[in-house]
Design a protein around this motif. Structure first.
Motif, short mmCIF file in Angstrom:
data_model
loop_
_atom_site.label_atom_id
_atom_site.label_comp_id
_atom_site.label_asym_id
_atom_site.label_seq_id
_atom_site.Cartn_x
_atom_site.Cartn_y
_atom_site.Cartn_z
N GLN A 51 0.82 -1.20 0.00
CA GLN A 51 0.00 0.00 0.00
C GLN A 51 0.86 1.26 0.00
N TYR A 52 2.10 1.10 0.47
CA TYR A 52 2.99 2.24 0.64
C TYR A 52 4.34 1.92 0.01
N GLY A 53 5.17 2.93 -0.09
CA GLY A 53 6.52 2.71 -0.60
C GLY A 53 7.14 4.00 -1.08
N LEU A 54 8.47 4.02 -1.07
CA LEU A 54 9.24 5.14 -1.59
C LEU A 54 10.01 4.63 -2.80
N PHE A 55 9.90 5.34 -3.93
CA PHE A 55 10.48 4.88 -5.18
C PHE A 55 11.41 5.95 -5.74
N PHE A 56 12.72 5.64 -5.78
CA PHE A 56 13.70 6.52 -6.41
C PHE A 56 13.91 5.99 -7.84
N LEU A 57 13.54 6.78 -8.84
CA LEU A 57 13.56 6.31 -10.22
C LEU A 57 14.43 7.19 -11.11
N ASP A 58 15.30 6.56 -11.86
CA ASP A 58 16.00 7.27 -12.93
C ASP A 58 15.05 7.31 -14.12
N LYS A 193 -6.69 -2.18 4.46
CA LYS A 193 -6.90 -0.80 4.92
C LYS A 193 -6.32 -0.54 6.30
N TYR A 194 -6.40 -1.53 7.19
CA TYR A 194 -5.96 -1.33 8.57
C TYR A 194 -4.77 -2.24 8.88
N SER A 195 -3.60 -1.64 8.99
CA SER A 195 -2.38 -2.43 9.14
C SER A 195 -2.26 -3.12 10.49
N ASN A 196 -3.03 -2.69 11.48
CA ASN A 196 -2.96 -3.30 12.80
C ASN A 196 -3.88 -4.51 12.95
N LEU A 197 -4.64 -4.83 11.90
CA LEU A 197 -5.50 -6.00 11.93
C LEU A 197 -4.75 -7.19 11.33
#
Length: 244
Positions: A51-58, A193-197
């Motif tokens: 659901q999430y992420g950081l993407f460094f793209l050339d 939707k809920y990461s704690n479940l």
């Protein structure tokens, strides 16, 4: 684990970016994992649904000047919460990120001074963590569901268990400290939707914060308010690791 992907076909540059990201993660004790690749095919080989992420793209990979841009469109479509950063020599392509509604977090030019590039990467990692924390916190505070045209919410600190009954297809049952209710839905949606479940079998989601103990022999999870539920054989090892 929050994923960080680096797509750069120059080995030396890729290692430089990775070292900055890893160092930032270590210094701040972030729960992040880094994946660095040199081409788009390798990206999809290591990519996991998230659901999430950081993407460094050339932008330019091999002979394709817009390879990174094309990948960013796929990322934005499939991961709406993604944070995208371009590190490129192609300043002239920046307008295309607006035209194609990629909405990058940052646009870093390779002809920046080394320290400036480093500063941008560090800031992007820190900001991604901040956005992630804020989003997770807002989702953890309340649990929302809908019955007909009416919306309801339960404080997440009260929610204990969600489960489905094979005799009531399309219905989710909610158990909280002072409420039991059924409503239309499916567990897959709420798990994402809920990461704690926590999914403990195909028909049960439990609130991590409401777990008291686990009987691994019986594969029974004991929750607050005298509630318990079964754990599937496939999920049993994961639950045992939590208690270790």
């Amino acid at each position: 684990m929050f994923p960080v992907y680096i797509l750069e076909d120059n080995d030396k540059q890729r290692e430089f970016y990775k070292s900055i990201v890893v160092n930032t993660i270590v210094i701040n004790d972030y729960a992040m994992k880094v994946f660095d690749v040199g081409d788009v095919e390798s990206f999809f080989n290591v990519f996991s649904e998230t659901q999430y992420g950081l993407f460094f793209l050339d932008m330019e990979i091999g002979e394709d000047v817009k390879a990174g841009l094309k990948l960013s469109e796929w990322i934005r479509k499939n991961i709406p919460n993604a944070n995208i950063v371009f590190i490129t020599t192609h300043e002239e392509l920046s307008f295309l990120t607006l035209e194609r509604k990629v909405s990058p977090m940052d646009y870093v030019l390779k002809d920046f001074a080394v320290e400036k590039i480093k500063s941008h990467i560090i800031d992007d990692v820190n900001l991604s963590q901040k956005y992630y924390d804020n989003d997770i916190y807002s989702k953890r505070t309340t649990f929302g569901y809908k019955i007909g045209s009416k919306y309801f919410s339960v404080p997440m600190e009260d929610l204990i268990l969600l489960y489905t009954d094979k005799n009531l297809s399309g219905q989710v049952n909610l158990v909280s400290k002072n409420r039991r209710v059924s409503f239309p839905g499916n567990l897959n949606f709420y798990e994402k939707k809920y990461s704690n479940l926590l999914r403990v079998d195909k028909s049960s989601l439990v609130n991590n914060d409401k777990i008291i103990s686990y009987d691994s022999r019986k594969r029974t999870l004991y929750l607050e308010n005298g509630i318990n539920c079964d754990v599937s054989l496939r999920k049993s090892s994961m639950v045992k690791k939590m208690f270790k």
